[in-house]
Scaffold this motif. Sequence first.
Motif, mmCIF file in Angstrom:
data_model
loop_
_atom_site.group_PDB
_atom_site.id
_atom_site.type_symbol
_atom_site.label_atom_id
_atom_site.label_comp_id
_atom_site.label_asym_id
_atom_site.label_seq_id
_atom_site.Cartn_x
_atom_site.Cartn_y
_atom_site.Cartn_z
ATOM 1 N N GLN A 1 0.704 -1.208 -0.039
ATOM 2 C CA GLN A 1 0.134 -0.074 0.151
ATOM 3 C C GLN A 1 0.525 1.100 -0.012
ATOM 4 O O GLN A 1 1.955 1.764 0.309
ATOM 5 N N ARG A 2 0.292 2.214 -0.606
ATOM 6 C CA ARG A 2 0.987 3.826 -0.958
ATOM 7 C C ARG A 2 1.592 3.959 0.742
ATOM 8 O O ARG A 2 0.262 4.393 1.271
ATOM 9 N N LEU A 3 2.394 5.124 0.882
ATOM 10 C CA LEU A 3 2.749 5.480 2.183
ATOM 11 C C LEU A 3 1.254 6.795 1.925
ATOM 12 O O LEU A 3 0.777 6.744 3.702
ATOM 13 N N SER A 4 1.031 7.199 1.575
ATOM 14 C CA SER A 4 0.021 8.242 1.133
ATOM 15 C C SER A 4 -0.883 7.785 1.551
ATOM 16 O O SER A 4 -1.838 8.411 2.669
ATOM 17 N N THR A 5 -1.619 6.400 1.562
ATOM 18 C CA THR A 5 -2.570 6.267 1.496
ATOM 19 C C THR A 5 -3.064 5.678 3.159
ATOM 20 O O THR A 5 -3.369 5.933 4.091
ATOM 21 N N LYS A 6 -1.427 4.951 3.601
ATOM 22 C CA LYS A 6 -1.175 4.255 5.318
ATOM 23 C C LYS A 6 -1.844 5.603 6.349
ATOM 24 O O LYS A 6 -2.214 5.718 6.718
ATOM 25 N N LEU A 7 -0.767 6.560 5.471
ATOM 26 C CA LEU A 7 -1.155 8.237 6.400
ATOM 27 C C LEU A 7 -2.662 8.535 6.561
ATOM 28 O O LEU A 7 -2.945 8.548 6.974
ATOM 29 N N ALA A 8 -2.931 8.370 5.338
ATOM 30 C CA ALA A 8 -4.693 9.060 4.940
ATOM 31 C C ALA A 8 -5.607 7.991 6.290
ATOM 32 O O ALA A 8 -6.851 7.905 6.555
ATOM 33 N N GLN A 9 -5.007 6.618 5.574
ATOM 34 C CA GLN A 9 -6.250 6.010 6.228
ATOM 35 C C GLN A 9 -5.963 5.723 8.186
ATOM 36 O O GLN A 9 -7.059 6.545 9.175
#
Length: 90
Positions: free
Chosen positions: A75-83
């Motif tokens: 999973q992309r880091l930005s997606t993980k951060l948003a979640q």
Amino acid sequence: FGHHFQHLKESMEDRLRHEFGSGWDREKIEKFIALRSGKVRLSPVRSVLVKDPELLVSELFEKLVGEVPSSPRGQRLSTKLAQAFRSGGV
């Protein structure tokens, strides 16, 4: 990396079919190996004692030439951060 390796592999497969499609002998193989240069090189022919040569060749072919399984993308880091922000109520 994957596409480049795939192209090199296909190129070598085509070259082997072209050179040895009508048969082979040790001298032809040694000449073929000696003429290889560049990114794909072959080691000299050596004798090996094995119990089941057909099985060994089949397994080696599958490992060296068979399809390379693709690994699932993380999973992309930005997606993980948003979640993480959403789950934290931010």
